[in-house]
Design an enzyme around this catalytic site. Sequence first.
Site, PDB file in Angstrom:
ATOM      1  CB  CYS A 113      -0.939   0.008   1.208  1.00 53.33           C
ATOM      2  SG  CYS A 113      -2.074  -1.396   1.248  1.00 53.33           S
ATOM      3  CG  HIS A 270      -3.662   3.222   1.293  1.00 55.27           C
ATOM      4  ND1 HIS A 270      -3.915   2.773   0.007  1.00 55.27           N
ATOM      5  CD2 HIS A 270      -3.828   2.154   2.105  1.00 55.27           C
ATOM      6  CE1 HIS A 270      -4.212   1.480   0.057  1.00 55.27           C
ATOM      7  NE2 HIS A 270      -4.174   1.085   1.313  1.00 55.27           N
ATOM      8  CG  ASN A 300      -6.743  -1.446  -0.078  1.00 55.20           C
ATOM      9  OD1 ASN A 300      -5.954  -0.900  -0.822  1.00 55.20           O
ATOM     10  ND2 ASN A 300      -6.390  -1.917   1.105  1.00 55.20           N
TER      11      ASN A 300
END
Length: 343
Positions: A113, A270, A300
């Site tokens: 990420c 994020h 995500n």
Amino acid sequence: MRTTQILSTGFRVPDRVVTNDDLASIMDTSDEWIRQRSGIEERRWVEEGEAGSDLGAAAAAMALERAGMKAEDLDCLIVATLSPDHFFPGTGVFLQRKLGIRDIPCLDVRNQCTGFLYGLSIADAWIRTGRYERILLVGTEVHSTGLHRNDFGRDTAVLFGDGAGAVILRPVGPAEGGRGDGNGSAPERGILSVHIHADGRFAEKLWVEAPASKYDPLISHEHIDAGLTCPSMDGREVFRQAVARMPESVREALDAEGLSIDEVDMVIAHQANLRICQMVQRALGLSDDRVYNNIQRYGNTTAASLPIALHECVEEGRLRRGDLLCLTAFGSGFTWGSALIRW
């Protein structure tokens, strides 16, 4: 020393839309359950045969067009992904081939990420020191093919989507609005600083255990049957660390530049979980117009999350020249970081 500027952005998500109701038809979940825990309403999943390098090439093509450049103008390519097309070689060379270019270096970054921020840190250093002039940085992910789309893998399967985002980076000097000489000759513009961190004590809190070269063979039916190829997450610990580390990294970037949170025009975090983003927003004391979230539509997308959100933020006119932008991310490893950018 010259400064690194983001010249253009691009993105690509698959055409296939997967809603929460679609997932409820194949596993024990519901639209309400997913929305309450993650804020996600839908995500994009690839069709069979569609790879991360395909998504990355489309995002790169858009960024090149917006920059008025050709692929041949690039002298370096960096790809951030946790879902490579193949075990090896890296996705970067496949993306390079699809762009129709060769000979320039291709670097793959595996920081999940936080991969886009790690890649941005590398690109910024190379441009500042004059190593490269035109760098393509891509974050691209295909999660859907690695998810257990059943009750066993439900808690992670509902979270992840596929997609890619790209930026083109170039040097900018004082005459072009980069760092001034300290006497007011030019305003600050470009990447002011990037800060990246990791703490391997938490590596198993969010990971995929297999395939792994520590096993012989690196993948077996036993691994698959035991669910070791499915993402495993300690959700409570990830949440606790994320809501602490991202605000911490934003403050670190601001302190490094002698700035305050009141001077920040936009924060893009994020997109792992809308609840996490809201906690980060609250911890920093930001109003709704100073944050950008799109996890509701894409889920995500790990390394693609920040560049996709950045592209949409730019396209929607949420960023204007001179605005102070902060990017922040947290993910597997654990890794985290931030970047402060004068747009």
